[in-house]
Structures are given as structure tokens and as C-alpha cells.
Design a protein around this motif. Structure first.
Motif, PDB file in Angstrom:
ATOM      1  N   PRO A  20      -8.434  13.950  -1.512  1.00 59.64           N
ATOM      2  CA  PRO A  20      -8.666  13.062  -2.672  1.00 59.64           C
ATOM      3  C   PRO A  20      -7.550  12.049  -2.867  1.00 59.64           C
ATOM      4  CG  PRO A  20      -9.170  15.347  -3.224  1.00 59.64           C
ATOM      5  CD  PRO A  20      -8.551  15.369  -1.866  1.00 59.64           C
ATOM      6  N   ARG A  21      -6.296  12.447  -2.595  1.00 58.96           N
ATOM      7  CA  ARG A  21      -5.187  11.515  -2.764  1.00 58.96           C
ATOM      8  C   ARG A  21      -5.312  10.344  -1.794  1.00 58.96           C
ATOM      9  NH1 ARG A  21       0.169  15.413  -3.371  1.00 58.96           N
ATOM     10  NH2 ARG A  21      -0.373  16.333  -5.399  1.00 58.96           N
ATOM     11  N   ALA A  22      -5.726  10.652  -0.558  1.00 60.87           N
ATOM     12  CA  ALA A  22      -5.865   9.586   0.436  1.00 60.87           C
ATOM     13  C   ALA A  22      -6.965   8.616   0.032  1.00 60.87           C
ATOM     14  CB  ALA A  22      -6.145  10.187   1.810  1.00 60.87           C
ATOM     15  N   VAL A  23      -8.050   9.144  -0.509  1.00 60.42           N
ATOM     16  CA  VAL A  23      -9.153   8.286  -0.952  1.00 60.42           C
ATOM     17  C   VAL A  23      -8.698   7.400  -2.099  1.00 60.42           C
ATOM     18  CG1 VAL A  23     -11.452   8.268  -1.974  1.00 60.42           C
ATOM     19  CG2 VAL A  23     -10.911   9.923  -0.183  1.00 60.42           C
ATOM     20  N   LEU A  24      -7.997   8.000  -3.060  1.00 58.45           N
ATOM     21  CA  LEU A  24      -7.530   7.237  -4.215  1.00 58.45           C
ATOM     22  C   LEU A  24      -6.561   6.152  -3.785  1.00 58.45           C
ATOM     23  CD1 LEU A  24      -7.554   7.022  -7.326  1.00 58.45           C
ATOM     24  CD2 LEU A  24      -5.622   8.603  -7.364  1.00 58.45           C
ATOM     25  N   ARG A  25      -5.625   6.503  -2.905  1.00 60.43           N
ATOM     26  CA  ARG A  25      -4.641   5.525  -2.428  1.00 60.43           C
ATOM     27  C   ARG A  25      -5.324   4.377  -1.693  1.00 60.43           C
ATOM     28  NH1 ARG A  25      -1.709   8.882  -0.171  1.00 60.43           N
ATOM     29  NH2 ARG A  25      -0.042   9.030  -1.738  1.00 60.43           N
ATOM     30  N   ARG A  26      -6.284   4.690  -0.832  1.00 64.14           N
ATOM     31  CA  ARG A  26      -6.956   3.654  -0.055  1.00 64.14           C
ATOM     32  C   ARG A  26      -7.766   2.724  -0.947  1.00 64.14           C
ATOM     33  NH1 ARG A  26      -9.475   6.718   3.133  1.00 64.14           N
ATOM     34  NH2 ARG A  26     -11.556   6.631   2.199  1.00 64.14           N
ATOM     35  N   ARG A  27      -8.416   3.261  -1.959  1.00 64.78           N
ATOM     36  CA  ARG A  27      -9.246   2.420  -2.821  1.00 64.78           C
ATOM     37  C   ARG A  27      -8.396   1.442  -3.624  1.00 64.78           C
ATOM     38  NH1 ARG A  27     -14.313   4.758  -5.793  1.00 64.78           N
ATOM     39  NH2 ARG A  27     -14.670   2.517  -5.722  1.00 64.78           N
ATOM     40  N   TYR A  28      -7.274   1.927  -4.139  1.00 64.59           N
ATOM     41  CA  TYR A  28      -6.405   1.017  -4.882  1.00 64.59           C
ATOM     42  C   TYR A  28      -5.854  -0.081  -3.974  1.00 64.59           C
ATOM     43  CZ  TYR A  28      -6.240   3.185  -9.483  1.00 64.59           C
ATOM     44  OH  TYR A  28      -6.572   3.628 -10.735  1.00 64.59           O
ATOM     45  N   GLU A  29      -5.453   0.280  -2.768  1.00 67.29           N
ATOM     46  CA  GLU A  29      -4.846  -0.708  -1.884  1.00 67.29           C
ATOM     47  C   GLU A  29      -5.868  -1.669  -1.297  1.00 67.29           C
ATOM     48  OE1 GLU A  29      -2.671   1.540   0.971  1.00 67.29           O
ATOM     49  OE2 GLU A  29      -0.968   1.888  -0.387  1.00 67.29           O
ATOM     50  N   GLU A  30      -7.067  -1.182  -0.970  1.00 70.52           N
ATOM     51  CA  GLU A  30      -8.059  -2.025  -0.310  1.00 70.52           C
ATOM     52  C   GLU A  30      -8.927  -2.801  -1.295  1.00 70.52           C
ATOM     53  OE1 GLU A  30     -10.290   0.375   2.371  1.00 70.52           O
ATOM     54  OE2 GLU A  30      -8.576   0.808   3.685  1.00 70.52           O
ATOM     55  N   GLU A  31      -9.303  -2.192  -2.408  1.00 68.71           N
ATOM     56  CA  GLU A  31     -10.230  -2.845  -3.328  1.00 68.71           C
ATOM     57  C   GLU A  31      -9.531  -3.683  -4.390  1.00 68.71           C
ATOM     58  OE1 GLU A  31     -13.445  -0.470  -4.787  1.00 68.71           O
ATOM     59  OE2 GLU A  31     -13.406   0.871  -3.038  1.00 68.71           O
ATOM     60  N   LEU A  32      -8.329  -3.269  -4.777  1.00 67.15           N
ATOM     61  CA  LEU A  32      -7.596  -4.026  -5.793  1.00 67.15           C
ATOM     62  C   LEU A  32      -6.357  -4.720  -5.222  1.00 67.15           C
ATOM     63  CD1 LEU A  32      -7.728  -1.694  -8.934  1.00 67.15           C
ATOM     64  CD2 LEU A  32      -8.925  -3.842  -8.593  1.00 67.15           C
ATOM     65  N   GLY A  33      -5.929  -4.283  -4.050  1.00 67.67           N
ATOM     66  CA  GLY A  33      -4.724  -4.871  -3.469  1.00 67.67           C
ATOM     67  C   GLY A  33      -3.460  -4.457  -4.185  1.00 67.67           C
ATOM     68  N   TRP A  34      -3.454  -3.261  -4.793  1.00 66.70           N
ATOM     69  CA  TRP A  34      -2.295  -2.759  -5.520  1.00 66.70           C
ATOM     70  C   TRP A  34      -1.507  -1.798  -4.642  1.00 66.70           C
ATOM     71  CZ3 TRP A  34      -4.484  -1.352 -11.039  1.00 66.70           C
ATOM     72  CH2 TRP A  34      -4.904  -2.540 -11.663  1.00 66.70           C
ATOM     73  N   PRO A  35      -0.238  -2.067  -4.361  1.00 69.02           N
ATOM     74  CA  PRO A  35       0.573  -1.158  -3.544  1.00 69.02           C
ATOM     75  C   PRO A  35       0.748   0.191  -4.242  1.00 69.02           C
ATOM     76  CG  PRO A  35       1.613  -3.315  -3.761  1.00 69.02           C
ATOM     77  CD  PRO A  35       0.505  -3.282  -4.745  1.00 69.02           C
TER      78      PRO A  35
END
Length: 235
Positions: A20-35
Motif C-alpha cells: 500500500p505504501r508503494a501505491v500511495l507513493r506512486r500515485r502522489y508522484e505520478e498523478e500530482l507530481g508531489w515529491p
């Protein structure tokens, strides 16, 4: 000698889902562009795409009622005990990057000075807990959640890139009509509500004496008589 071959894998064997952490991290970085942070609990890095205006949740709730349109807002749950100021739930309002550096000057101009001790920021080099991504698994996160943080006003992909976070400078000052408030108006409302919340807590025997001051000494009436009424109360 006969070779021992591994048993063939069943075509129906379930695939291991990503953490779940990997999914959450990827969505923030890919969909919102937030580091985000690379290890440990997922946290959003501030000072790059946005800064954060932080205040107690009771004061923040009053600000949200006054300003129906802001940038994204998250709630951070209380720490253990919940009696010390640092343990109380916090409301985090996302503002434009660089806004954290402007807070001291804005408070000084509004004549709040050190009286708005509950109003702080997170900027360059800081971070905030990453709430469940809006619309994804765990979208029920929020005030009643056991998670560290939840969205009160969630972000929308592509929305923040268009200068929609509270900021100062040319082209701002639109108030809360047709868009988010400018940073000065947001800080003015937040400082006022933080002060009012401290007075309410003092009346309820939840004194903030850890700050080393006397909360009731700064009531509006006493400050008006002393000629120290904040400029923000006149905005």
C-alpha cells in the motif's frame, strides 16, 4: 543422476499486490507530481510544490467555515495524550511554495507578532504525513480515522499547477470570491481564530501555560483599550 525440476507455477496463482505504501507513493508522484520520502511511512516533502500553514484543528475548523474556498487541507490526528499543545490535532493548509518564509513578515504587518504562536509553517526541508490518496483505497480517512492524517479538502490532479494555492504578490488579493483567498487574508483569518481558540481553551481550563504567557491578557477588549488591536481584525 536425475535432475530435480521445480514444480510449474499454477496459472491461477494470485499475483502479489504492491505494498500500500508503494501505491500511495506512486500515485502522489505520478498523478500530482508531489515529491515524497523514499523510505518509511509515506510523507510529502514541503517547500517544493507547496508549503504548509499549520494550526490547531479547532482554530482551523473556524477558518474553513469563514473561507469556503482554500487550497487542499489535511487533518493530522492528535498525538498520545492530547493534553499538550504539540499533541492536539492539527489542520494543515497547503499554500504556494515560498509562503512559509513570508509568514513572519505577514504576522508583523498584521500586528500579531508573537501572539499567533499556534500558527506555524512547514517549508523547505520539512515534510507532512501523506493522507490516503483521494478517491483511492482508504478514502474514508478523515476525522474519525486511525491513520496519521486524512484529507478534509482533498487535492485534485492538475488543479494545483494553475497557481491555485494561496499566495501573495501581483495578481492576488482576489479574496474568497471566485477562487482561493490570498495568503495575507488567509493568515489574518488563521491568526484571529488561533487567538480565539486559545481563549476558549483557557476558559475551559485547558490553559496554554506551556507557552509561558497569560492567554486571557490578550482579549480583544483589553488590547483595544491598550491601543494594540491587530490590523488583521480590521481587514
Amino acid at each position: 543422476m536425475a535432475r530435480v525440476l521445480p514444480r510449474p507455477r499454477s496459472p491461477f496463482a494470485p499475483l502479489t499486490p504492491p505494498a500500500p505504501r508503494a501505491v500511495l507513493r506512486r500515485r502522489y508522484e505520478e498523478e500530482l507530481g508531489w515529491p515524497t520520502t523514499a523510505t518509511g511511512p509515506v510523507e510529502l516533502l514541503t517547500g517544493l510544490r507547496f508549503d504548509v500553514l499549520e494550526m490547531p484543528a479547532d482554530a482551523g475548523g473556524a477558518v474553513l467555515r469563514r473561507l469556503p474556498r482554500t487550497g487542499p487541507v489535511a487533518l493530522v490526528r492528535a498525538g498520545s495524550g492530547g493534553k499538550r499543545p504539540a499533541d492536539r490535532p492539527k489542520l494543515l493548509m497547503l499554500i504556494a511554495a515560498g509562503g512559509a518564509e513570508e509568514l513572519p513578515g505577514i504576522l508583523e504587518w498584521l500586528e500579531w507578532g508573537a501572539l499567533a504562536a499556534d500558527l506555524t509553517t512547514r517549508g523547505t526541508g520539512d515534510r507532512m504525513p501523506a493522507p490516503a490518496f483521494p478517491g483511492g483505497p482508504g478514502r474514508s480517512y478523515g476525522f474519525g480515522s486511525r491513520e496519521a492524517a486524512g484529507w478534509v479538502r482533498p487535492p485534485r490532479p492538475g488543479y494545483e499547477a494553475g497557481n491555485s494555492l494561496p499566495t501573495t504578490g501581483f495578481g492576488t488579493g482576489i479574496g474568497d470570491v471566485g477562487g482561493v483567498p490570498d495568503l495575507v487574508r488567509l493568515v489574518s483569518a488563521a491568526a484571529t481564530e488561533c487567538h480565539r481558540a486559545r481563549l476558549r481553551r483557557a476558559r475551559n481550563a485547558q490553559s496554554d501555560r506551556a507557552y509561558g504567557d497569560q492567554p486571557l491578557a490578550f482579549s480583544n477588549a483589553s488590547r483595544m483599550s491598550a491601543g494594540t488591536r491587530p490590523r488583521s481584525l480590521t481587514l
